[in-house]
Design an enzyme around this catalytic site. Structure first.
Site, PDB file in Angstrom:
ATOM      1  N   HIS A 154       0.953  -1.102  -0.098  1.00 57.65           N
ATOM      2  CA  HIS A 154       0.073  -0.138   0.079  1.00 57.65           C
ATOM      3  C   HIS A 154       0.817   1.356   0.077  1.00 57.65           C
ATOM      4  CE1 HIS A 154      -4.041  -1.847   1.735  1.00 57.65           C
ATOM      5  NE2 HIS A 154      -3.642  -2.308   0.485  1.00 57.65           N
ATOM      6  N   TYR A 179      -8.748   5.205   8.133  1.00 57.27           N
ATOM      7  CA  TYR A 179      -8.934   5.582   9.608  1.00 57.27           C
ATOM      8  C   TYR A 179      -9.833   6.867   9.524  1.00 57.27           C
ATOM      9  CZ  TYR A 179      -4.432   3.160  10.822  1.00 57.27           C
ATOM     10  OH  TYR A 179      -3.455   2.295  10.722  1.00 57.27           O
ATOM     11  N   PRO A 210      -3.051  -0.131  19.336  1.00 50.81           N
ATOM     12  CA  PRO A 210      -3.103  -0.685  18.043  1.00 50.81           C
ATOM     13  C   PRO A 210      -2.914   0.449  16.853  1.00 50.81           C
ATOM     14  CG  PRO A 210      -5.151  -1.130  18.784  1.00 50.81           C
ATOM     15  CD  PRO A 210      -4.416  -0.632  20.117  1.00 50.81           C
ATOM     16  N   LYS A 214       1.784  -0.532  15.120  1.00 53.24           N
ATOM     17  CA  LYS A 214       3.260  -0.382  15.517  1.00 53.24           C
ATOM     18  C   LYS A 214       3.651  -1.785  16.336  1.00 53.24           C
ATOM     19  CE  LYS A 214       4.949   2.709  13.410  1.00 53.24           C
ATOM     20  NZ  LYS A 214       5.142   2.122  12.049  1.00 53.24           N
ATOM     21  N   TYR A 272       4.550   6.322  10.395  1.00 55.72           N
ATOM     22  CA  TYR A 272       3.878   5.079  10.008  1.00 55.72           C
ATOM     23  C   TYR A 272       4.589   4.095   9.101  1.00 55.72           C
ATOM     24  CZ  TYR A 272      -0.712   2.680   9.038  1.00 55.72           C
ATOM     25  OH  TYR A 272      -1.733   1.896   8.936  1.00 55.72           O
TER      26      TYR A 272
HETATM   27  P1  FAD Z   1       3.485 -12.439  21.573  1.00 60.89           P
HETATM   28  O1  FAD Z   1       3.013 -12.584  20.084  1.00 60.89           O
HETATM   29  O2  FAD Z   1       2.585 -11.926  22.373  1.00 60.89           O
HETATM   30  O3  FAD Z   1       4.050 -13.855  21.961  1.00 60.89           O
HETATM   31  C1  FAD Z   1       4.600 -14.235  23.136  1.00 60.89           C
HETATM   32  C2  FAD Z   1       4.559 -15.598  23.190  1.00 60.89           C
HETATM   33  O4  FAD Z   1       5.032 -15.748  24.724  1.00 60.89           O
HETATM   34  C3  FAD Z   1       2.940 -16.038  23.200  1.00 60.89           C
HETATM   35  O5  FAD Z   1       3.104 -17.088  22.229  1.00 60.89           O
HETATM   36  C4  FAD Z   1       2.563 -16.542  24.400  1.00 60.89           C
HETATM   37  O6  FAD Z   1       2.096 -17.732  24.527  1.00 60.89           O
HETATM   38  C5  FAD Z   1       4.225 -17.161  25.011  1.00 60.89           C
HETATM   39  N1  FAD Z   1       4.121 -16.910  26.662  1.00 60.89           N
HETATM   40  C6  FAD Z   1       3.731 -16.017  27.403  1.00 60.89           C
HETATM   41  N2  FAD Z   1       4.057 -16.441  28.814  1.00 60.89           N
HETATM   42  C7  FAD Z   1       4.788 -17.941  28.435  1.00 60.89           C
HETATM   43  C8  FAD Z   1       5.311 -18.419  29.540  1.00 60.89           C
HETATM   44  N3  FAD Z   1       5.362 -18.345  30.961  1.00 60.89           N
HETATM   45  N4  FAD Z   1       6.179 -19.372  29.074  1.00 60.89           N
HETATM   46  C9  FAD Z   1       6.389 -19.685  27.795  1.00 60.89           C
HETATM   47  N5  FAD Z   1       5.892 -18.769  26.644  1.00 60.89           N
HETATM   48  C10 FAD Z   1       5.180 -17.938  27.283  1.00 60.89           C
HETATM   49  N6  FAD Z   1      -0.408  -5.074  16.739  1.00 60.89           N
HETATM   50  C11 FAD Z   1      -0.445  -4.393  15.726  1.00 60.89           C
HETATM   51  O7  FAD Z   1       0.406  -3.767  15.108  1.00 60.89           O
HETATM   52  N7  FAD Z   1      -1.666  -4.330  15.060  1.00 60.89           N
HETATM   53  C12 FAD Z   1      -2.731  -5.086  15.690  1.00 60.89           C
HETATM   54  O8  FAD Z   1      -3.873  -4.962  14.984  1.00 60.89           O
HETATM   55  C13 FAD Z   1      -2.651  -5.828  16.660  1.00 60.89           C
HETATM   56  N8  FAD Z   1      -3.855  -6.555  17.100  1.00 60.89           N
HETATM   57  C14 FAD Z   1      -3.521  -7.031  18.451  1.00 60.89           C
HETATM   58  C15 FAD Z   1      -4.537  -7.852  18.962  1.00 60.89           C
HETATM   59  C16 FAD Z   1      -4.399  -8.453  20.118  1.00 60.89           C
HETATM   60  C17 FAD Z   1      -5.684  -9.474  20.761  1.00 60.89           C
HETATM   61  C18 FAD Z   1      -3.140  -8.397  20.668  1.00 60.89           C
HETATM   62  C19 FAD Z   1      -2.870  -9.032  22.388  1.00 60.89           C
HETATM   63  C20 FAD Z   1      -2.069  -7.913  20.115  1.00 60.89           C
HETATM   64  C21 FAD Z   1      -2.339  -7.028  19.018  1.00 60.89           C
HETATM   65  N9  FAD Z   1      -1.235  -6.501  18.319  1.00 60.89           N
HETATM   66  C22 FAD Z   1      -1.143  -5.675  17.156  1.00 60.89           C
HETATM   67  C23 FAD Z   1       0.118  -6.363  18.988  1.00 60.89           C
HETATM   68  C24 FAD Z   1       0.884  -7.379  18.017  1.00 60.89           C
HETATM   69  O9  FAD Z   1       0.309  -8.811  17.973  1.00 60.89           O
HETATM   70  C25 FAD Z   1       2.160  -7.733  19.213  1.00 60.89           C
HETATM   71  O10 FAD Z   1       2.764  -6.486  19.348  1.00 60.89           O
HETATM   72  C26 FAD Z   1       3.028  -8.814  18.806  1.00 60.89           C
HETATM   73  O11 FAD Z   1       2.391 -10.064  18.763  1.00 60.89           O
HETATM   74  C27 FAD Z   1       4.230  -9.068  19.573  1.00 60.89           C
HETATM   75  O12 FAD Z   1       4.927 -10.212  19.408  1.00 60.89           O
HETATM   76  P2  FAD Z   1       5.785 -10.826  20.660  1.00 60.89           P
HETATM   77  O13 FAD Z   1       6.389 -12.128  19.885  1.00 60.89           O
HETATM   78  O14 FAD Z   1       6.530  -9.884  21.239  1.00 60.89           O
HETATM   79  O15 FAD Z   1       4.774 -11.192  21.515  1.00 60.89           O
HETATM   80  C1  DHB Z   2      -4.604  -3.184  11.627  1.00 60.59           C
HETATM   81  C2  DHB Z   2      -4.525  -2.816  12.822  1.00 60.59           C
HETATM   82  C3  DHB Z   2      -3.874  -1.435  13.234  1.00 60.59           C
HETATM   83  O1  DHB Z   2      -3.951  -1.036  14.546  1.00 60.59           O
HETATM   84  C4  DHB Z   2      -3.764  -0.595  12.271  1.00 60.59           C
HETATM   85  O2  DHB Z   2      -3.273   0.602  12.721  1.00 60.59           O
HETATM   86  C5  DHB Z   2      -3.906  -0.849  10.955  1.00 60.59           C
HETATM   87  C6  DHB Z   2      -4.313  -2.058  10.775  1.00 60.59           C
HETATM   88  C7  DHB Z   2      -5.001  -4.314  11.200  1.00 60.59           C
HETATM   89  O3  DHB Z   2      -5.546  -5.233  12.014  1.00 60.59           O
HETATM   90  O4  DHB Z   2      -5.192  -4.724   9.920  1.00 60.59           O
END
Ligand code: FAD
Ligand code: DHB
Length: 401
Positions: A82, A211, A304, A308, A394
């Site tokens: 995009h 947005y 969200p 980021k 962004y």
């Molecule tokens: P995570 O993906 O959370 O991975 C951490 C892992 O550690 C998990 O699999 C968990 O099960 C594991 N873990 C936890 N505790 C333990 C333990 N005690 N022992 C072993 N393993 C463990 N970001 C965006 O940019 N846009 C979005 O739209 C967006 N939507 C989101 C929706 C939700 C519901 C959530 C929760 C987050 C969202 N995010 C979004 C944020 C984004 O998904 C996270 O920033 C990203 O997943 C970070 O990756 P990570 O690997 O650091 O953490």
């Molecule tokens: C999506 C989520 C966001 O927080 C955003 O700013 C843009 C896109 C998504 O889930 O597609």
């Protein structure tokens, strides 16, 4: 890689990674490419981690890193580039072209797809993972033989002894609180609203993300593919998604996104997933203590708006992997010593950007705030300086910013 005799309780590796989300899996992949072995331990099942519906937008630096790590094939085929986004408020819709403004773009490619690619790469490399573990605990982080203990999926007690432990275990994992309280500092903000997110089996009604500021509350139109749409509505904290019928969701989206405005139409479709996402900012420092390093949501959470969270997790790992390769293969600690400070510069930039996007677009009911928001939106969409600032943040600052 570490091989363990069948039934043995103890494992030895160079890097013990807690958490098989995007941060943990990408780190293990980058370490393997740099000749450093790792073991990943995860409390959920592989299927659960791979199917969580979360982020959807990859910034340019995330895409660049995935490509340089050999993870860009499917992203290149199935991801959608995009040029920018639409920002809108009642009766006005403006396109911001990030490519014109900054030379950088973003990609629509879901976190579920990133996770699949990472799992496939790790499986192909024959690396060792432990899913569905319990009782994760970190030990001896102040020594050069830290370890992680856990109960594996068969109920056996295990210990992974390593040179370094990396906490990639998200905001609820044990790693963050393993940085001792006198050293640890936490900054937190909870926002007075949440997002109701839906996934729908319908072609997106827009070519790029919308947005939308609206007096009823923020709305956003995103997508996952040519046939799957992802949309969000601002809702009060504590909202039960089941109190929102599908009809009510589509009606609210139509109102807030401006159905009928200048002939634009929102096409509804079957909703396949519905959930509420609370919004908070949280930064925990330092991101390194002794032989423990933190990456991704384990160290910081952003609301969200602005997409980021996933990108920041990838950026942390993009810094940490070469730092650990230098530390463990060349006994050069300079990048590892600088990791926390370097990573936190970007963390705070993204924390500010996410807060700024969130507060610009969500309604609080305060009429003074509304006038400021509309003034800000007019400026961002009419001034090249304003638009460039948004676009630069962004589309993402280069890794190492
Ligand atoms: P995570 O993906 O959370 O991975 C951490 C892992 O550690 C998990 O699999 C968990 O099960 C594991 N873990 C936890 N505790 C333990 C333990 N005690 N022992 C072993 N393993 C463990 N970001 C965006 O940019 N846009 C979005 O739209 C967006 N939507 C989101 C929706 C939700 C519901 C959530 C929760 C987050 C969202 N995010 C979004 C944020 C984004 O998904 C996270 O920033 C990203 O997943 C970070 O990756 P990570 O690997 O650091 O953490
Ligand atoms: C999506 C989520 C966001 O927080 C955003 O700013 C843009 C896109 C998504 O889930 O597609």
């Amino acid at each position: 890689m570490t091989t363990t005799p069948a039934g043995a309780a103890d494992l030895r590796t160079q890097v013990a990674i807690i958490g098989a989300g995007p941060a943990g899996m990408l780190l293990s992949h980058l370490l393997a490419a740099g000749g450093v072995e790792s073991v990943v331990v995860e409390s959920r099942s592989a299927e659960y981690v791979a199917s969580r519906i979360r982020a959807g937008i990859l910034e340019q630096s995330t895409v660049d890193l995935m490509r340089s790590a050999g993870l860009g094939d499917r992203l290149g085929r199935e991801g959608h580039e995009h040029r920018g986004i639409y920002l809108q408020w009642p009766q006005e819709r403006h396109h911001l072209d990030f490519v014109d403004l900054t030379g950088r773009s973003v990609f629509v490619y879901g976190q579920t797809e990133v996770q699949k690619d990472l799992v496939a790469a790790r499986t192909a490399a024959g690396q060792e993972d432990h899913y569905e573990i319990t009782d994760t605990a970190l030990h001896d982080l102040g020594t050069d033989r830290p370890s992680v203990t856990f109960t594996d999926s068969s109920g056996a007690a295990r210990r992974v002894t390593a040179d370094v432990v990396v906490g990639c275990d998200g905001s609820f994992g044990p790693s963050r609180s393993s940085v001792p309280a006198p050293v640890r500092q936490t900054w937190e903000k909870t926002y007075p609203y949440s997002w109701l997110g839906i996934l729908a089996d319908v072609a997106p009604s827009t070519d790029e993300l919308i947005y939308a500021w609206h007096p009823d509350g923020f709305a956003m139109h995103s997508m996952r593919s040519a046939t799957v749409s992802r949309l969000y509505l601002q809702v009060p904290n504590g909202t039960d998604p089941q109190t929102w019928s599908d009809d009510r969701i589509w009606e609210s989206l139509a109102t807030r996104l401006g159905h009928g405005q200048d002939g634009w139409q929102l096409t509804p479709g079957p909703i396949t997933e519905k959930s509420v996402l609370p919004m908070r900012s949280n930064v925990s420092t330092p991101m390194r203590h002794g032989r423990l390093f933190l990456a991704g949501d384990a160290a910081h959470i952003v609301p969200p708006t602005g997409a980021k969270g996933l990108n920041l997790a990838v950026a942390d790992v993009g810094l940490l992997a070469p730092a650990l390769v230098d530390l463990l293969r060349r006994n050069d600690s300079r990048l590892a010593d600088a990791y926390s400070e370097t990573a936190l510069r970007r963390v705070w930039r993204c924390t500010h950007f996410s807060w700024w996007m969130t507060t610009m677009l969500h309604t609080s009911g305060d009429e003074f705030d509304q006038q400021l928001q509309l003034s800000q939106l007019r400026w961002v969409t009419s001034s090249e300086a304003g638009a460039t600032g948004l676009a630069e943040n962004y589309a993402g600052l280069p890794i190492g910013f």
